[in-house]
Write a protein that holds these residues in place. Structure first.
Motif, short mmCIF file in Angstrom:
data_model
loop_
_atom_site.label_atom_id
_atom_site.label_comp_id
_atom_site.label_asym_id
_atom_site.label_seq_id
_atom_site.Cartn_x
_atom_site.Cartn_y
_atom_site.Cartn_z
N MET A 1 -19.89 -0.30 -18.34
CA MET A 1 -19.42 -1.63 -18.42
C MET A 1 -18.01 -1.55 -18.82
SD MET A 1 -19.94 -4.99 -18.47
CE MET A 1 -21.49 -5.57 -19.14
N LEU A 2 -17.04 -2.01 -18.02
CA LEU A 2 -15.75 -2.04 -18.41
C LEU A 2 -15.45 -3.18 -19.19
CD1 LEU A 2 -13.07 -0.32 -17.72
CD2 LEU A 2 -12.72 -1.68 -15.67
N GLU A 3 -14.96 -3.35 -20.56
CA GLU A 3 -14.82 -4.18 -21.42
C GLU A 3 -13.24 -4.29 -21.87
OE1 GLU A 3 -17.13 -2.66 -24.67
OE2 GLU A 3 -18.83 -3.85 -23.53
N ASN A 4 -12.20 -3.56 -21.45
CA ASN A 4 -11.19 -3.86 -22.12
C ASN A 4 -10.13 -4.40 -21.08
OD1 ASN A 4 -8.52 -3.71 -23.22
ND2 ASN A 4 -8.37 -1.46 -23.71
N PRO A 5 -9.67 -5.50 -21.03
CA PRO A 5 -8.93 -6.27 -20.06
C PRO A 5 -7.48 -5.73 -20.00
CG PRO A 5 -9.04 -7.76 -21.96
CD PRO A 5 -10.01 -6.54 -22.14
N ARG A 6 -6.96 -5.07 -20.89
CA ARG A 6 -5.81 -4.26 -21.06
C ARG A 6 -5.78 -2.82 -20.65
NH1 ARG A 6 -6.19 -7.93 -24.97
NH2 ARG A 6 -6.76 -6.36 -26.60
N SER A 7 -6.75 -2.40 -20.25
CA SER A 7 -6.90 -0.65 -19.68
C SER A 7 -6.02 -0.65 -18.62
CB SER A 7 -8.28 -0.57 -19.69
OG SER A 7 -8.66 -0.97 -18.38
N PRO A 8 -5.27 0.57 -18.68
CA PRO A 8 -4.53 1.00 -17.42
C PRO A 8 -5.27 0.78 -16.10
CG PRO A 8 -4.31 2.50 -19.05
CD PRO A 8 -5.32 1.68 -19.41
N ARG A 9 -6.53 0.90 -15.88
CA ARG A 9 -7.27 0.73 -14.71
C ARG A 9 -7.40 -0.62 -14.32
NH1 ARG A 9 -13.57 2.78 -13.74
NH2 ARG A 9 -13.64 2.38 -11.60
N VAL A 10 -7.56 -1.71 -15.37
CA VAL A 10 -7.42 -2.93 -15.03
C VAL A 10 -6.08 -3.53 -14.46
CG1 VAL A 10 -7.87 -5.31 -16.12
CG2 VAL A 10 -9.46 -3.49 -16.32
N ARG A 11 -5.10 -2.99 -15.17
CA ARG A 11 -3.58 -3.52 -14.94
C ARG A 11 -3.25 -2.80 -13.54
NH1 ARG A 11 -0.40 -2.09 -20.55
NH2 ARG A 11 -1.10 -3.80 -21.70
N ALA A 12 -3.79 -1.69 -13.17
CA ALA A 12 -3.58 -1.22 -11.84
C ALA A 12 -4.19 -2.21 -10.63
CB ALA A 12 -4.09 0.13 -11.90
N VAL A 13 -5.38 -2.89 -10.86
CA VAL A 13 -5.94 -3.51 -9.95
C VAL A 13 -5.32 -4.87 -10.03
CG1 VAL A 13 -8.12 -4.95 -9.53
CG2 VAL A 13 -8.33 -2.54 -10.17
N ALA A 14 -4.87 -5.43 -11.13
CA ALA A 14 -4.11 -6.61 -11.33
C ALA A 14 -2.86 -6.50 -10.42
CB ALA A 14 -4.04 -6.99 -12.63
N LYS A 15 -2.16 -5.52 -10.69
CA LYS A 15 -0.78 -5.24 -9.88
C LYS A 15 -1.03 -5.61 -8.35
CE LYS A 15 1.38 -2.18 -13.26
NZ LYS A 15 1.93 -0.92 -13.30
N LEU A 16 -1.94 -5.36 -7.61
CA LEU A 16 -2.01 -5.68 -6.35
C LEU A 16 -1.85 -6.92 -5.82
CD1 LEU A 16 -5.27 -3.19 -5.71
CD2 LEU A 16 -2.65 -2.74 -5.15
N ALA A 17 -1.89 -7.93 -6.68
CA ALA A 17 -1.43 -9.41 -6.37
C ALA A 17 -0.07 -9.31 -6.02
CB ALA A 17 -1.76 -10.30 -7.48
N LYS A 18 0.58 -8.30 -6.48
CA LYS A 18 2.19 -8.33 -5.98
C LYS A 18 2.38 -7.33 -4.87
CE LYS A 18 3.03 -11.10 -9.41
NZ LYS A 18 3.27 -12.61 -9.01
N LYS A 19 3.35 -7.56 -4.03
CA LYS A 19 3.59 -7.10 -2.84
C LYS A 19 3.97 -5.55 -3.08
CE LYS A 19 5.63 -6.95 1.89
NZ LYS A 19 6.36 -7.86 2.62
N PRO A 20 4.92 -5.24 -4.08
CA PRO A 20 5.46 -3.79 -4.33
C PRO A 20 4.17 -2.85 -4.35
CG PRO A 20 6.86 -5.18 -5.30
CD PRO A 20 5.72 -6.37 -5.05
N ALA A 21 3.05 -3.49 -5.31
CA ALA A 21 1.89 -2.30 -5.51
C ALA A 21 1.22 -2.19 -4.27
CB ALA A 21 1.35 -2.98 -6.76
N ARG A 22 1.20 -3.26 -3.54
CA ARG A 22 0.43 -3.06 -2.14
C ARG A 22 1.20 -2.14 -1.21
NH1 ARG A 22 0.11 -8.71 -2.74
NH2 ARG A 22 1.44 -9.37 -1.00
N VAL A 23 2.48 -2.30 -1.14
CA VAL A 23 3.27 -1.38 -0.42
C VAL A 23 3.25 -0.02 -0.79
CG1 VAL A 23 5.49 -0.75 0.36
CG2 VAL A 23 4.81 -3.12 0.24
#
Length: 266
Positions: A1-23
């Protein structure tokens, strides 16, 4: 179970909401059970990571079964983690990370399509996604984004398409004149949808809509520029019989695409 909402992995997924990360990554964000189910059913090879809450997997057990059949691992996360990953307020228990998969324009027209939607500088994510969905529903063979259009992998576009981006080829980043030239070479009649055009009913009476067609739709606010209209074979408009000031682009596009679909199948 992934439980930490501030973990680097979670942040990496969340960044994909922005175009620079998708590019940078070539990935995009997928949210909700419907979109995830469509990806797993039609393009499972694109799904890189799949996250779900235990409650969501219990409610949508078929998605878990489809993921297993497709060889995609599901990682359990808490509601807090899922909320941190998602672009929406209510992601409904599922978030996935997928590879982007645009189709080349030359491949769209090499397939000898009978119905194509071309979106010239369409920038509203909701309209763009809804037109992709309407094109899919009408049995269109492809959608092409030209000019400075909204990013196909914008989360709002993806959500508005309700999984249709996984059903038909979508080309992006093309120049309009090149696309129209390829469409004409492929034997398609180019119909521009614009308020300056003739009544759509006239095109229907002429039998024009039964022919292989590329529909050209313009920007929400400006429509198609005057210099673009002569590039089409005909310019038509969806008539307004009531007192509405105008018609939403996605609604008008849906009418046009379905008129062609009816004519081509009659």
């Amino acid at each position: 179970m992934l439980e930490n909402p501030r973990s680097p992995r979670v942040r990496a997924v969340a960044k994909l909401a922005k175009k620079p990360a998708r590019v940078e990554t070539g990935m995009f964000l997928l949210e909700g059970p419907q979109a995830v189910a469509e990806a797993l059913t039609f393009r499972p090879q694109l799904v890189v990571e799949l996250y779900a809450t235990p409650t969501a997997l219990e409610r949508y057990a078929d998605i878990g079964d489809t993921a297993i059949d497709a060889g995609v691992d599901v990682e359990y996360v808490t509601e807090e983690v899922l909320d941190a990953m998602a672009d929406t307020v209510t992601p409904q228990g599922f978030v996935a990370v997928c590879h982007q998969f645009p189709t080349a324009v030359k491949d769209v027209f090499a397939a000898k399509p009978k119905l194509v939607a071309i979106l010239e500088e369409v920038r509203d994510p909701g309209n763009a996604g809804t037109i992709v969905r309407a094109a899919d529903a009408a049995g269109a063979d492809a959608v092409v984004f030209t000019g400075r259009a909204v990013d196909l992998y914008n989360p709002k576009v993806v959500r508005s398409s309700t999984g249709s981006i996984f059903h038909l080829p979508v080309a992006v980043g093309a120049e309009l004149e090149d696309v129209l030239a390829r469409a004409r070479e492929a034997g398609l009649t180019i119909l521009a949808a614009d308020v300056k055009g003739e009544d759509l009913l006239e095109a229907r009476r002429d039998g024009l809509l039964a022919q292989p067609t590329a529909w050209l739709f313009g920007n929400e606010a400006r429509g198609l520029p005057d210099e673009v209209l002569p590039l089409a074979d005909r310019v038509v408009t969806v008539p307004i019989y009531g007192h509405a000031e105008s018609m939403n682009l996605a609604t008008a596009a849906s009418v046009c695409l379905y008129e062609s679909a009816f004519a081509q199948r009659s």
